[in-house]
Design a protein around this motif. Structure first.
Motif, PDB file in Angstrom:
ATOM      1  N   GLU A   2       0.862  -1.153   0.042  1.00  0.00           N
ATOM      2  CA  GLU A   2      -0.151   0.041   0.111  1.00  0.00           C
ATOM      3  C   GLU A   2       0.831   1.375  -0.016  1.00  0.00           C
ATOM      4  N   TRP A   6       0.809   4.146  -2.994  1.00  0.00           N
ATOM      5  CA  TRP A   6       0.596   5.472  -2.426  1.00  0.00           C
ATOM      6  C   TRP A   6       1.805   6.397  -3.020  1.00  0.00           C
ATOM      7  N   TYR A  38      -2.335   3.169  -8.564  1.00  0.00           N
ATOM      8  CA  TYR A  38      -2.551   2.495  -7.454  1.00  0.00           C
ATOM      9  C   TYR A  38      -3.464   1.375  -7.395  1.00  0.00           C
ATOM     10  N   GLY A  46     -12.546   0.324  -5.117  1.00  0.00           N
ATOM     11  CA  GLY A  46     -13.222   1.842  -4.655  1.00  0.00           C
ATOM     12  C   GLY A  46     -13.228   2.763  -5.952  1.00  0.00           C
ATOM     13  N   ILE A 156      -9.149  10.087  -3.474  1.00  0.00           N
ATOM     14  CA  ILE A 156      -8.938   9.734  -2.139  1.00  0.00           C
ATOM     15  C   ILE A 156     -10.258   9.532  -1.546  1.00  0.00           C
ATOM     16  N   TYR A 157     -11.378  10.272  -1.804  1.00  0.00           N
ATOM     17  CA  TYR A 157     -12.531   9.987  -1.301  1.00  0.00           C
ATOM     18  C   TYR A 157     -13.123   8.482  -1.696  1.00  0.00           C
ATOM     19  N   VAL A 159     -11.359   5.941  -2.664  1.00  0.00           N
ATOM     20  CA  VAL A 159     -10.482   4.621  -2.323  1.00  0.00           C
ATOM     21  C   VAL A 159     -10.649   4.666  -0.790  1.00  0.00           C
ATOM     22  N   LEU A 160     -10.598   5.679   0.016  1.00  0.00           N
ATOM     23  CA  LEU A 160     -10.374   5.540   1.373  1.00  0.00           C
ATOM     24  C   LEU A 160     -11.988   5.322   2.059  1.00  0.00           C
ATOM     25  N   ILE A 161     -12.971   5.882   1.285  1.00  0.00           N
ATOM     26  CA  ILE A 161     -14.227   5.727   1.968  1.00  0.00           C
ATOM     27  C   ILE A 161     -15.139   4.672   1.599  1.00  0.00           C
TER      28      ILE A 161
END
Length: 161
Positions: A2, A6, A38, A46, A156-157, A159-161
């Protein structure tokens, strides 16, 4: 893995922002490359169809932004098609002839010379067109930078949420 994903994505994003001032670097393609790197290293889970639809719309917007900003800047200041072409050529050639400063001097000189030599406009109008090309270029940098940040924020939203 990971962390590597990034790091590579962030490197692509940094190159994209360098491309804002060095137009030979296609900024938006490096942002998309960051997304793809990524995804290949980690997962595309995501990044659903909505994510890609939004990003494709931004890509289309960014490809047209340079041309549109240049046209508006030159036209708003009374320039001709020759001024637009001169500005574009100066933008591409300037940074290679005069590193760093050429990014601003190139479009200005290109527009001024095209207006003087091709359109046969006077020095005052040619200088005005050169300023218009600079205004258009600087406006496009700000607008494209904001859209690139938005694209990365959406990534980012998703992938992370």
């Amino acid at each position: 893995m990971e962390i590597i994903a990034w790091i590579l994505a962030i490197i692509m994003f940094i190159i994209a922002f360098i491309g804002l001032v060095y137009p030979i670097i296609p900024s938006v393609l490096f942002v998309v490359a960051g997304f793809l790197l990524y995804g290949w290293i980690m997962t595309f889970d995501g990044m659903n169809w909505l994510f890609w639809l939004i990003q494709i719309l931004f890509v289309i917007l960014l490809f047209g932004a340079d041309t549109f900003a240049n046209i508006v800047g030159v036209k708003k200041f009374g320039g001709s098609k020759a001024g637009m072409w001169g500005s574009t050529i100066g933008l591409l050639v300037g940074p290679f002839i005069i590193p760093v400063a050429g990014i601003l001097i190139g479009p200005f000189l290109g527009a001024v010379l095209a207006e003087l030599l091709i359109s046969r406009k006077g020095l005052k109008q040619s200088m005005k067109t050169g300023i218009g090309s600079l205004v258009g270029f600087l406006t496009s940098i700000v607008a494209k930078g904001a859209v690139l940040l938005l694209m990365i924020g959406i990534f980012i939203y998703f992938v992370l949420i």
